[in-house]
Design a protein around this motif. Sequence first.
Motif, PDB file in Angstrom:
ATOM      1  N   LYS A 112      11.353 -29.643 -21.573  1.00 11.43           N
ATOM      2  CA  LYS A 112      11.061 -30.148 -20.227  1.00 11.43           C
ATOM      3  C   LYS A 112      11.716 -29.285 -19.159  1.00 11.43           C
ATOM      4  CE  LYS A 112      10.275 -34.913 -21.658  1.00 11.43           C
ATOM      5  NZ  LYS A 112      10.911 -36.228 -21.806  1.00 11.43           N
ATOM      6  N   GLU A 115       9.728 -26.159 -18.752  1.00  8.31           N
ATOM      7  CA  GLU A 115       8.514 -26.348 -17.952  1.00  8.31           C
ATOM      8  C   GLU A 115       8.845 -26.474 -16.473  1.00  8.31           C
ATOM      9  OE1 GLU A 115       6.797 -29.728 -19.819  1.00  8.31           O
ATOM     10  OE2 GLU A 115       5.987 -28.566 -21.514  1.00  8.31           O
ATOM     11  N   LYS A 119       7.679 -23.677 -13.669  1.00  8.06           N
ATOM     12  CA  LYS A 119       6.823 -24.068 -12.554  1.00  8.06           C
ATOM     13  C   LYS A 119       7.489 -23.718 -11.220  1.00  8.06           C
ATOM     14  CE  LYS A 119       4.231 -27.463 -13.445  1.00  8.06           C
ATOM     15  NZ  LYS A 119       3.836 -28.815 -13.886  1.00  8.06           N
TER      16      LYS A 119
END
Lengths: 161, 161
Positions: A112, A115, A119
């Motif tokens: 997580k 990610e 991003k």
Amino acid sequence: MDPIDKFREYIKEKGLRNTPERETIIEEIFCTHDHFDADELFLRLRNKRRRISKASLYRTIPLLIESGLIKEVYFENGHRHYEQIYGYKHHCHLRCANCGKIIEFADDEVVKIQERIGKKYGFVITSHRFELVGYCPQCAKRGVGRKRRQLFTKERGKEAR
Amino acid sequence: MDPIDKFREYIKEKGLRNTPERETIIEEIFCTHDHFDADELFLRLRNKRRRISKASLYRTIPLLIESGLIKEVYFENGHRHYEQIYGYKHHCHLRCANCGKIIEFADDEVVKIQERIGKKYGFVITSHRFELVGYCPQCAKRGVGRKRRQLFTKERGKEAR
DNA sequence: ATTATTATTGAGATTCATTAGCAATAATAG
DNA sequence: CTATTATTGCTAATGAATCTCAATAATAAT
């Protein structure tokens, strides 16, 4: 799929040539899940009377990395250490700074974070390396690490063997 | 506290001796926040007419690590790379596998994972290393990395300088 | 299968980062 | 100021990883 088949696939795709030496190396690496370094692998092969030159061994390692069979896990004592990744689920390492014990762990949060950060900065993230270092229950109990730990002291000659 | 004072404290505590060479090295490291390797540091010093031998430089690095001024951040192109940590908040690295760009980031979850895993295995965790590798916006756009990336190819002679 | 092409091997030399040895120097304690 | 001994700088040594090159062997083409 077998690691060797996986490797053959890679070899073909790249227009390279497969050799018994390379397959011997792969067999040796995958006959156990232990971490290894170039020299250890060379000795393991030699103990089994499989004579592969160090040059070939060093030349094969990058191919194994590119084909996704192994990866470099850390650099320590002046040289690189590897582990197989093909066929094993991804994990991170927890290492005792005193006795060297290594525990593999997995935590969903790691992905997580990956990610989220990817991003945030617009990166396409392909891999990560997450290593925790500390003192294992035994070493922590003995109070090692409070006083003086040995940093940067290259131990000579693989004592534990 | 000044990095040099911090170092003096460490030196005294250990019963070692401080020297102008060591302070010069610390000054040079802390005059910018850039990552560095031994050779870069040597050249930076030489450009400023501060002649410190490489031997002394290499001998000083472990002291700087032990005193908490710097740490080793990664091993690449055949040698170690360091960064200052004293006076800077802890962070992790996001690195472009193609152009080498490095972004420092911090994420609270990292510490939480560290605590969770430490508790789970009974480790006293003292540090961690978390590195994300991928392709930065520019390199990802140009499609680098889809085709062929250069692994293990040691570039000779610091082209970008 | 045979041959031609050329990637791969092995042995040794080479490179480069890092460490060790040693005599001269200089930092600290007394 | 002197004695002790850590530190410096030079050079040599070490060791991981790479390169060179002739010999060998894997593949493709015949």
